[in-house]
Structure formats: C-alpha cells, structure tokens
Motif scaffolding. Sequence first.
Motif, PDB file in Angstrom:
ATOM      1  N   ILE A  89       0.839  -1.210   0.000  1.00 30.93           N
ATOM      2  CA  ILE A  89       0.000   0.000   0.000  1.00 30.93           C
ATOM      3  C   ILE A  89       0.870   1.254   0.000  1.00 30.93           C
ATOM      4  N   ASN A 135       0.919   3.908  -3.003  1.00 30.04           N
ATOM      5  CA  ASN A 135       0.460   5.258  -2.637  1.00 30.04           C
ATOM      6  C   ASN A 135       1.474   6.313  -3.044  1.00 30.04           C
ATOM      7  N   LEU A 169      -5.853  -1.833  -3.180  1.00 27.73           N
ATOM      8  CA  LEU A 169      -6.203  -0.658  -2.387  1.00 27.73           C
ATOM      9  C   LEU A 169      -5.176   0.454  -2.507  1.00 27.73           C
ATOM     10  N   GLY A 170      -3.956   0.135  -2.907  1.00 27.36           N
ATOM     11  CA  GLY A 170      -2.869   1.111  -2.859  1.00 27.36           C
ATOM     12  C   GLY A 170      -2.830   2.083  -4.005  1.00 27.36           C
ATOM     13  N   LYS A 218      -3.901   4.896  -6.338  1.00 26.42           N
ATOM     14  CA  LYS A 218      -4.836   6.015  -6.324  1.00 26.42           C
ATOM     15  C   LYS A 218      -5.185   6.420  -7.747  1.00 26.42           C
ATOM     16  N   LYS A 220      -8.070   8.034  -1.704  1.00 29.27           N
ATOM     17  CA  LYS A 220      -9.056   7.211  -1.022  1.00 29.27           C
ATOM     18  C   LYS A 220      -8.433   6.740   0.286  1.00 29.27           C
ATOM     19  N   THR A 256      -7.084   4.407   1.953  1.00 30.91           N
ATOM     20  CA  THR A 256      -6.532   3.054   1.810  1.00 30.91           C
ATOM     21  C   THR A 256      -6.164   2.454   3.163  1.00 30.91           C
ATOM     22  N   ARG A 304      -9.326   1.196   4.875  1.00 28.57           N
ATOM     23  CA  ARG A 304      -9.820  -0.036   4.260  1.00 28.57           C
ATOM     24  C   ARG A 304      -8.930  -1.226   4.619  1.00 28.57           C
TER      25      ARG A 304
END
Length: 382
Positions: A75, A79, A315-316, A318, A325, A327, A330
């Motif tokens: 992540i 990110n 999730l990582g 963007k 978001k 992350t 989540r």
Amino acid sequence: MLKITQRYLAVNFIAPFTMSLFFFVAFLLTFQLFRIIKIVISKGVEWTLVFELMGHIAISFIPMAVPLSCLFATIYTLNKLSEDSEIVAMRSFGLTKSKLFLPFLISALFIGACVYSLNNKVIPASKTQFKNTIVILTSRGVLTDIKEGQFFTEVAGVTLFADTVIDKGRKMYNVFIQQEGKGNLLEQVVTAKEGALIKMRNDEWSVPSVRLHLTNGTIVKRFKDSEKNLEKILFKEYDFPLASGGAVNNFVTKDGMRTNSELRKEIEAATKRAKEQKLSKRDTEVSMSKTKLELWSRINTPIQCIVFVLVGFALGIKHGRGKSKNTSGRALAVLLSYYTIFFLGVSLARKGIVPAYVVVFTPTILAAIVGGYFYKKLDWAS
C-alpha cells in the motif's frame, strides 16, 4: 525477464517491507520483553543473554509479522508512486494491471517460500533453544528462592510452602502445594511429608525441566461439578512439575517446537490413539486441534502473503493527484475482519466444532475474494 519498470517497482517495495517487518517484530517483541527482563534481573544473569533471548523470540514472530508487512509495504509503495504520478506515467506507455502486479506477486512468492522454510526447521529450533534457556534460568530460582516457613509463588498459579528446607531447596519436609485449576477443576491441593527437587531432561526436545518429587502424601481436587465436588488421592510417590517464569514460558508450545514432518507424525499418532480409545469425531478434533492449527497455519502463511499483497495492490493505487481514497482505513478494516474471523474460528476449533483447516483457510479465502473484487473494480481506463 522483468522490464526496467517492473524491477523498479520491486526495488521500491523492498525498503518499506523491511521497515514494516522490523516495526511489527519490535512491536510484538515488547509484549514479552518486560517479562524476560524481569526474569533476567531477578536471576542476576548477563545482559548478553537478554539479547540472545530477544533474538529467539524475534525469529518466532516473523511468520506473524511478514503478511502484515506485505500488506502495508504494498500500500505504501503504490500510494507514493501514485502521488508522484509515476503510476500514471507507467500506464501511459501501456503497462497493464497484471504487468504492474507481477513484481509484487513474485516478491510475495519469494517471501512466502522463505517464511515456509523458516517455519519448517529454523523457528522450531529457535523456540526450543528459547525454552531451554528460560527453564535453565528459572530453575536457578527454584533451587535458591524456596525458603523454609515462607510461601513461594514464582511459579504461575502455584503456591508452595515447606516447614523445613535443606540444601537450598533440594530437600524439604512437610510440603504444602496449592495449584489453580482449569476448566471444571477449581483447585488442587497437595500435601506431603517429604519433597526433593530434581532436574530432568526431555530426550525429544533436550529441554530441562524441574520437578518436585514428593513422598507419602495426599492430593485433594475440588471441582465445579456439584455431584463430584471433591476427590482425594493417597500416594507414596508423586512428581509435581515446576517451571517458573509465568507467561514467558507458556509463549512456546510443544507443537511450535516441532518441524512440519514431526507435526504430521504427531497428528497420525493422535488419530491412531483416538481410534484405539474409540473417541467421538468431536473429541478427536479437540485432542488434535492445537497441533493441526499449528501445521495448517504454517502452510497458510505463504498463501496469506500473496493474498495480502493482492489486497494491498488493489487498495494502494490512487486515481491520480488530488483524488485519494482512505486506503489505510480499508486495509485496517480488512485486517480486523480477518483476525476476528480467525480467532473466533480458533475458539471453535479447540472445542471440536470446526475443523482446523477450515478455521485457518476461511479468512484467507475471504480476504482473497475482497482483494480480487477491488482488483477487478480498479478503474484502469480513467
């Protein structure tokens, strides 16, 4: 061969993974550190031994810390690359999701293989050495800290008293022992005319143990069950196990000290014993639950690394500068859900309600489904 961009992603993953691994191991280590220091200070040993014990515990925490490190490192890496618009640049010259995910997947496979290898022999050997050292240290206290006419409470859940103590605890007279019970047993009280401390060594583990050899006494057990609330046993000779150190010693279990092949042999032997004793299916699962949980967890850890990297990748990334978001939120929700399901399952497995492999693999499968959903939902065209 990986392209330059894919090697670049893999290199960017290494540093945050290493830092995350160090952080999680250090965090888990703090829970045992104070107990170890307490033992070391009370026994007056060298500080070099503290670092040796810390090293053994740190190694045993690696399987727990590695999957978490994989998740947060993935992540963090994505990110940062997204915020610097490097992911956008990679997408602009045709890199697909699968090609960007490939270096993270290869890293997860390599890490998982290393953890599995460590879990097979290195970590069990380290746990054996740790328990060996702790028992040696605490046995010193057992031999020197028992005083006549005084209550000895260094052993967790045990209170020991002797009218007369000779040769630094190696010989005692008029011994009284009160031990806290577990389950239906409330407590156990042992009295004996004589007692002698003896050291024994387990041939299988090479771990010393200290026992109090008692002669001419009684054992009184008190139960919760109203129909059978007391039980009295007379004995001529009885060995009462002593191992001070409290929860530190309980940190290492016998199953944790076994290799994978030894765990499988133990399960086969337990299954055979259950058939001979004609135990029910549920009682059989209860008797083997801890061993099976240990074995299946070792198999699950490499898979968990891959799944957590998938979740972290999904999730990582963007959507671009300024479009962020949550992350971390989540990821935390995924972790909390994962371990809530896992520990709930462990309690059910120990009662024989759910098989151990179901308990171990169910949260991993659910996490894989969540990761696959977010991966598929990842908007690559915008």
